[in-house]
Scaffold this motif. Structure first.
Motif, PDB file in Angstrom:
ATOM      1  N   GLU A  52       0.833  -1.199  -0.234  1.00 45.14           N
ATOM      2  CA  GLU A  52       0.048  -0.090   0.163  1.00 45.14           C
ATOM      3  C   GLU A  52       0.801   1.316   0.011  1.00 45.14           C
ATOM      4  OE1 GLU A  52      -2.540  -0.186   3.337  1.00 45.14           O
ATOM      5  OE2 GLU A  52      -3.567  -2.263   2.715  1.00 45.14           O
ATOM      6  N   SER A  53       1.906   1.253   0.636  1.00 42.97           N
ATOM      7  CA  SER A  53       2.684   2.351   0.695  1.00 42.97           C
ATOM      8  C   SER A  53       3.576   2.644  -0.768  1.00 42.97           C
ATOM      9  CB  SER A  53       4.075   1.969   1.739  1.00 42.97           C
ATOM     10  OG  SER A  53       3.452   1.789   3.188  1.00 42.97           O
ATOM     11  N   ASP A  62       0.868   4.165  -2.957  1.00 43.03           N
ATOM     12  CA  ASP A  62       0.557   5.708  -2.542  1.00 43.03           C
ATOM     13  C   ASP A  62       1.699   6.554  -2.723  1.00 43.03           C
ATOM     14  OD1 ASP A  62      -1.845   4.716  -1.472  1.00 43.03           O
ATOM     15  OD2 ASP A  62      -1.156   4.562   0.671  1.00 43.03           O
ATOM     16  N   LYS A 106       2.540   5.979  -6.873  1.00 44.20           N
ATOM     17  CA  LYS A 106       1.359   5.888  -7.795  1.00 44.20           C
ATOM     18  C   LYS A 106       1.492   4.680  -8.811  1.00 44.20           C
ATOM     19  CE  LYS A 106       0.279   9.515  -5.631  1.00 44.20           C
ATOM     20  NZ  LYS A 106      -0.721   9.374  -4.343  1.00 44.20           N
ATOM     21  N   GLN A 135       4.099   4.300   7.978  1.00 44.94           N
ATOM     22  CA  GLN A 135       2.753   3.612   7.946  1.00 44.94           C
ATOM     23  C   GLN A 135       2.701   2.280   8.585  1.00 44.94           C
ATOM     24  OE1 GLN A 135       1.305   6.420   6.204  1.00 44.94           O
ATOM     25  NE2 GLN A 135       0.061   4.824   5.195  1.00 44.94           N
TER      26      GLN A 135
END
Length: 490
Positions: A305-306, A309, A312, A368
């Motif tokens: 996920e990091s 984010d 992109k 995160q």
């Protein structure tokens, strides 16, 4: 430098090692004294005194070699000869061997200290010196909730004790200060290693063999003295029948330990420690029970996920497989052996300058995990993952997600050098570089052997011959700066 040296070594020895590392970490040939004073926050006297002491030590260690650096009084600078290579661990070992604190730490693990008087006699020092060493070690280990008893034994979590010494094996390269009981002990360790090696699928280099033997030695020293783990120390199990290494370790603990419950605890612990060493490369998440797998998969999910984010973009299947392979041992250490608060240090300064985007991502991922992780107890150890993440992601990040830096190589006299430079530049890891033939409005850097068509608005490098390490480092710094500026602008 690893922060354990700051309190294990004598102050002067620590500063000499620090100065040696400083010289070799810089690409420059000429390092002004004022620069050293600024970077290390030292006085001129401290710089010059430490330099003289370091030079004297190096002369003894490598008397037949050229001097690695010398002081130029006219320039008021240290001249560094990067062609003279000293194995750093030789200097490190010299200083560790004379450290009473270091020797005390080694014998403390093996519980071989009969009395401070006996220790002082064996190491040709005084009782007050040994007592001061004991107090210093006790003071620092208190940060890990460990203490030293009056009879010189470690008191506290057995997991923490072993993990601390495992951390020393990992961080401090070269021989360890283990005070083993003798040849019989060493023979048993060799026998245990031989049995385990048959269950390790990857070939082992000599350094890896030594590392595994040290881990086995630490483990065996502790159980031999009756220092066993408790249930709270091992909150993971291995999937039944999945891992042959675990099966062999379980056979060994069954032979060495009478209590069946402790046998299983110690088998799980030692197997995990061997995988966490990073030497045994065939470890996979699925060898653990579902609870441990969930923890490992949660970390991987946060990293995915990091990445999405931050860049992109999504990991490809190949990147995910590489990530699992490269970060497995680091995550085991983080989850099950969080030892390193007193050992390692995050020397981020020079690394961040060379890899600013990758460094920023490593920090972002750690932040995160701090926010999303359910296990808040280990959050203080997260910064220790920085270097593991930085190296891993520098390797696996798709360079296409980074801003492109366009470089023109315009050589008129030496096409062979142009080809060599092209190969060298395109092999730089962690940057997205394109080589172009002609200057245009999108050119970022111009490199030539003659400045005939240079647009002065574009950074340029004139290389009539192959660039020195320092000259190439200046070029690389320019590429990194442009990459960083473009990434921020995007």
């Amino acid at each position: 430098m690893e922060k354990i040296f700051a309190w294990v070594l004598e102050r002067k020895d620590y500063e000499k090692l620090q100065l040696n590392d400083y010289f070799y970490s810089r690409p420059e040939i000429i390092v002004p004294i004022k620069t050293i004073m600024r970077d290390l926050a030292w006085s001129r006297y401290r710089v010059l005194t430490t330099y003289e002491l370091l030079v004297a030590d190096l002369a003894k260690l490598q008397s037949k070699q050229q001097r690695p650096f010398y002081y130029d009084d006219e320039l008021k600078a240290i001249i560094v000869n990067h062609n003279v290579i000293l194995e750093r661990y030789i200097l490190q070992k010299k200083y560790l061997d004379k450290s009473i604190v270091w020797q005390y730490l080694g014998e403390l693990l093996a519980e071989q200290i009969v009395s401070l008087e006996d220790f002082a006699k064996r190491y040709l020092t005084s009782v007050p010196v040994v007592r001061a060493a004991k107090q210093l070690v006790d003071q620092h280990l208190a940060d890990l909730d460990l203490h030293i008893s009056k009879d010189n034994r470690l008191i506290g979590s057995e997991n923490t004790i072993r993990s601390f010494y495992f951390g020393i094996v990992r961080i401090i390269k070269g021989p360890l200060m283990l005070a083993t009981p003798g040849q019989q002990f060493d023979s048993i360790v060799d026998e245990l290693f031989a049995r385990l090696e048959k269950r390790i699928n990857n070939p082992l280099r000599q350094t890896n063999i030594l590392k595994l033997k040290l881990i086995i030695s630490i483990w065996f020293l502790r159980i031999q003295k009756g220092n066993f783990l408790q249930d709270r120390d091992v909150d993971y199990t291995f999937a039944s029948g999945v891992d042959s290494l675990y099966q062999t370790v379980a056979e060994i603990t069954g032979e060495l330990i009478a209590n069946q419950h402790i046998q299983l605890l110690e088998a799980r612990y030692l197997t995990a420690a061997l995988y966490a060493s990073g030497v045994v490369s065939d470890g996979k998440i699925d060898i653990f029970d579902s609870a441990a797998q969930s923890k490992l998969l949660a970390l991987r999910s946060i990293l995915q996920e990091s990445y999405h984010d931050f860049f992109k973009a999504d990991f490809t299947l190949k990147q995910l497989m590489t990530l699992d392979e490269m970060i497995f041992a680091a995550h085991l250490r983080f989850l099950f052996f969080p030892y390193a608060r007193l050992i390692s240090d995050n020397e981020e300064g020079s690394i961040i300058k060379a890899l600013p985007i990758q460094s920023a991502f490593a920090r972002y991922a750690i932040n995160q995990i701090t926010v999303l992780s359910e296990d808040k107890a280990v959050s203080s150890y997260l910064p220790l993952l920085f270097n593991d993440y930085l190296v891993t992601f520098t390797y696996i990040i798709d360079e296409k997600v980074l801003p492109v830096v366009k470089i023109v190589l315009d050589f008129t006299d030496n096409q062979a050098m142009a080809r060599l430079l092209r190969k060298q530049i395109l092999n730089i890891q962690g940057l997205n570089i394109e080589i172009e033939e002609f200057l245009n409005e999108t050119t970022d850097i111009y490199v030539s052997d003659q400045m005939l068509t240079w647009d002065k608005a574009i950074p340029a490098f004139l290389w009539a011959s192959l660039p020195s390490d320092y000259a190439f480092s200046r070029f690389l710094n320019q590429v990194v700066t442009i990459t960083k500026d473009k990434f921020i602008a995007e």
